[in-house]
Design a protein around this motif. Sequence first.
Motif, mmCIF file in Angstrom:
data_model
loop_
_atom_site.group_PDB
_atom_site.id
_atom_site.type_symbol
_atom_site.label_atom_id
_atom_site.label_comp_id
_atom_site.label_asym_id
_atom_site.label_seq_id
_atom_site.Cartn_x
_atom_site.Cartn_y
_atom_site.Cartn_z
ATOM 1 N N UNK A 61 0.417 -7.657 5.391
ATOM 2 C CA UNK A 61 0.481 -7.520 3.942
ATOM 3 C C UNK A 61 1.754 -8.113 3.344
ATOM 4 N N UNK A 62 2.869 -7.987 4.051
ATOM 5 C CA UNK A 62 4.122 -8.506 3.492
ATOM 6 C C UNK A 62 4.057 -10.009 3.254
ATOM 7 N N UNK A 63 3.303 -10.731 4.106
ATOM 8 C CA UNK A 63 3.165 -12.178 3.949
ATOM 9 C C UNK A 63 1.996 -12.550 3.058
ATOM 10 N N UNK A 64 0.938 -11.762 3.099
ATOM 11 C CA UNK A 64 -0.285 -12.161 2.401
ATOM 12 C C UNK A 64 -0.260 -11.809 0.912
ATOM 13 N N UNK A 65 0.214 -10.622 0.562
ATOM 14 C CA UNK A 65 0.150 -10.190 -0.833
ATOM 15 C C UNK A 65 0.869 -11.135 -1.799
ATOM 16 N N UNK A 76 7.451 9.042 2.400
ATOM 17 C CA UNK A 76 7.616 7.645 1.990
ATOM 18 C C UNK A 76 6.241 7.012 1.879
ATOM 19 N N UNK A 77 5.991 6.370 0.756
ATOM 20 C CA UNK A 77 4.696 5.730 0.534
ATOM 21 C C UNK A 77 4.885 4.297 0.071
ATOM 22 N N UNK A 78 3.910 3.467 0.449
ATOM 23 C CA UNK A 78 3.881 2.091 -0.026
ATOM 24 C C UNK A 78 2.774 1.940 -1.053
ATOM 25 N N UNK A 79 2.994 1.128 -2.042
ATOM 26 C CA UNK A 79 1.944 0.846 -3.011
ATOM 27 C C UNK A 79 2.027 -0.621 -3.428
ATOM 28 N N UNK A 80 0.873 -1.150 -3.808
ATOM 29 C CA UNK A 80 0.803 -2.548 -4.235
ATOM 30 C C UNK A 80 1.149 -2.624 -5.716
ATOM 31 N N UNK A 81 2.018 -3.557 -6.068
ATOM 32 C CA UNK A 81 2.375 -3.775 -7.468
ATOM 33 C C UNK A 81 2.289 -5.268 -7.778
ATOM 34 N N UNK A 82 2.280 -5.592 -9.055
ATOM 35 C CA UNK A 82 2.324 -6.991 -9.455
ATOM 36 C C UNK A 82 3.721 -7.550 -9.197
ATOM 37 N N UNK A 83 3.755 -8.761 -8.659
ATOM 38 C CA UNK A 83 5.018 -9.427 -8.337
ATOM 39 C C UNK A 83 5.516 -10.174 -9.581
ATOM 40 N N UNK A 119 2.918 -7.555 -4.336
ATOM 41 C CA UNK A 119 3.844 -7.187 -3.262
ATOM 42 C C UNK A 119 3.775 -5.683 -3.027
ATOM 43 N N UNK A 120 4.322 -5.261 -1.888
ATOM 44 C CA UNK A 120 4.384 -3.843 -1.558
ATOM 45 C C UNK A 120 5.694 -3.253 -2.061
ATOM 46 N N UNK A 121 5.614 -2.096 -2.661
ATOM 47 C CA UNK A 121 6.798 -1.363 -3.094
ATOM 48 C C UNK A 121 6.828 -0.035 -2.352
ATOM 49 N N UNK A 122 8.002 0.330 -1.844
ATOM 50 C CA UNK A 122 8.164 1.565 -1.086
ATOM 51 C C UNK A 122 8.726 2.638 -2.014
ATOM 52 N N UNK A 123 8.059 3.781 -2.078
ATOM 53 C CA UNK A 123 8.498 4.910 -2.887
ATOM 54 C C UNK A 123 8.786 6.105 -1.990
ATOM 55 N N UNK A 124 9.830 6.842 -2.309
ATOM 56 C CA UNK A 124 10.116 8.109 -1.648
ATOM 57 C C UNK A 124 9.724 9.235 -2.592
ATOM 58 N N UNK A 125 8.798 10.068 -2.138
ATOM 59 C CA UNK A 125 8.250 11.131 -2.981
ATOM 60 C C UNK A 125 8.784 12.488 -2.553
ATOM 61 N N UNK A 126 9.079 13.318 -3.527
ATOM 62 C CA UNK A 126 9.453 14.710 -3.299
ATOM 63 C C UNK A 126 8.568 15.554 -4.202
ATOM 64 N N UNK A 127 7.702 16.354 -3.598
ATOM 65 C CA UNK A 127 6.761 17.124 -4.388
ATOM 66 C C UNK A 127 6.463 18.450 -3.714
ATOM 67 N N UNK A 128 6.057 19.459 -4.514
ATOM 68 C CA UNK A 128 5.760 20.778 -3.934
ATOM 69 C C UNK A 128 4.483 20.736 -3.104
#
Length: 607
Positions: free
Chosen positions: A472-476, A579-586, A482-491
């Motif tokens: 995905x890092x090369x193809x998107x 930690x989650x990855x999500x697709x975003x517009x580049x 592109x892939x964006x990495x998010x760190x989530x903190x939730x109950x």
Amino acid sequence: MRSLLVSAVLVATSILPLGAQRGPARGEPVSAPISNVRYEVAFDRARARARTLHVTTRFETSGSDPVLLSLPAWTPGAYELSNFARLVSDFSATGDGKPLRWDKVDYDTWRIVPDGAKQLSVTFDFRADSLDNAMAWAREDFAFFNGTNLFLYPEGRDPAFGATVTIATEGEWTVMTGMAPGGAPRRYSAPNYHELVDMPFFVGAFDADSQRVMDKWVRLASYPKGQLAGRARGEFWTQVQRMIPPMATVMGETPYDAYTILTVFDSSSGGGSALEHGNSHVGIYSPYILGNTAFPSITAHEIFHAWNVKRMRPAEMTPYRYDRAMPTPWLWVSEGITDYYADLALVRGGVIDSLEFLSLTNGKIEEVNAAPAVALEDASVSTWIHPVDGSAYLYYPKGSLAGFMLDVLIRDATDNGAGLDEVMREVYQKSFKAGRGFTPQDWWGAVSRAAKGKSFTEFTVNYIDGRAPYPWAELLPLAGLRLKVDTLKEPRIGVFTALDSMGRHVVVTELELGGAAEAAGVRVGDALLSIGDIDVNEGFGPRFRGRYGRAEGQAIPMKIQRGGDVVVLSLTIRMSRSTQQRIIFDSSASPKALRIRRGILQGVTGR
């Protein structure tokens, strides 16, 4: 077929000219020829209470050779052996009005001795108690069934025989099927056995209406009455109107004269599933799916099957055999790429926006990443035995992602001059239109031609027959993403839940070891009533996380029902970090990548 959990978000033109069923192997029994085949299915209130269908098969024969009649072992689209003969009871046979001798050749074949009779009749009862798209199911005012469940065929004979089906039911009840009218009330006809068993029936009290979509009639039946009604029905019709044109544009035609959508809503369903047919599909859904993207997504998947799998079909499954499994390594195309085109139909038709398309794609990436590494071809073949390692249905999301990758790579090789749409059209034209199933040469040849001669050998080795992770890092970025990495903190409560059998309460099915709920004293089997100031019902998780996202360490009341008692526990809010990855517009995408992204989302080529 397609299945989805709600909480995670499953007269026609002649289809593939299937010809004769493959002849029996040497030594296999063959039935005496039969003609003038007529089926009758009886379902009234008395049989509804017993949850049975009464089936009569009438036909003519000549000579004294035995007639061998078989029931299918599976329903195409549901890649599993169901052995419908196990649900048959009270089998009997008569000839010219007199009882005939019969016995079993094998577990799904009956041998009837005509004893000189010319007009034969076979009857049996069929148990209709399986809420499954491939099966038969009855309630006090309704039943659905598939032709594969009920309609006997002469063993070893050419299935090109025409037949009629008559439904005997209550006068005020309705019948809905994709089968053509047969010249009398509640009588229907099919030109061959393949089409006969490919058109399921609704019988009973249900809502039904129709609309014109691209100058073809689309009919919608829903059970129970009033479940898919009012605004929800209107919204669904709008979604159907929007999703079909992009599909027809890809494939170059609308291959049916009319299309029938058959839907059942029942609280025992865990989400949604559906099974495709040549000019219809049957969907079984939880009522909670209404308003969820899963509902139009499953619908789009099944409608696209009218092209891909019901007509454009792998050679290994052409023609269908109904007496045995028919494994193929190509379900990643037949099912997975169908799922990709369901997403494309929704975004190109305006049912969802581009961000929702990215979310659907990202969800599939997460699903594949969480599953065992498995080759697409292996997953396709193995689905018939339902592996227990989590790979049984991975050809759906992983095949969809393979289709997305092929689309990007073809468009990149041609500067958006062509895409996967051109591949689908070519394979459809050169296999289905030529009266045969498609081969590896058909598929990969079309892919290479669309990509101006680019080789996909390495792609096949790594991602179709191999278990390499998708790049995905090369193809998107090739598609302006592109892939964006998010760190989530939730109950996190620390429970796994399901609706009870009545669909009224959310019940704890499993506890997270050391989690907040376990510490509070929650037990498996407890029904959750409220947490803090939030009433618990299906899909309450997002509301809980939104309300208590900043309350780490706070103790809140948790009301449960345990047996006949209502108990109030104290739940201490605990946070989960992930930690989650999500697709975003580049935002830095090149002009070429932007053309490719636009081409995929809008179904266009060129600059």
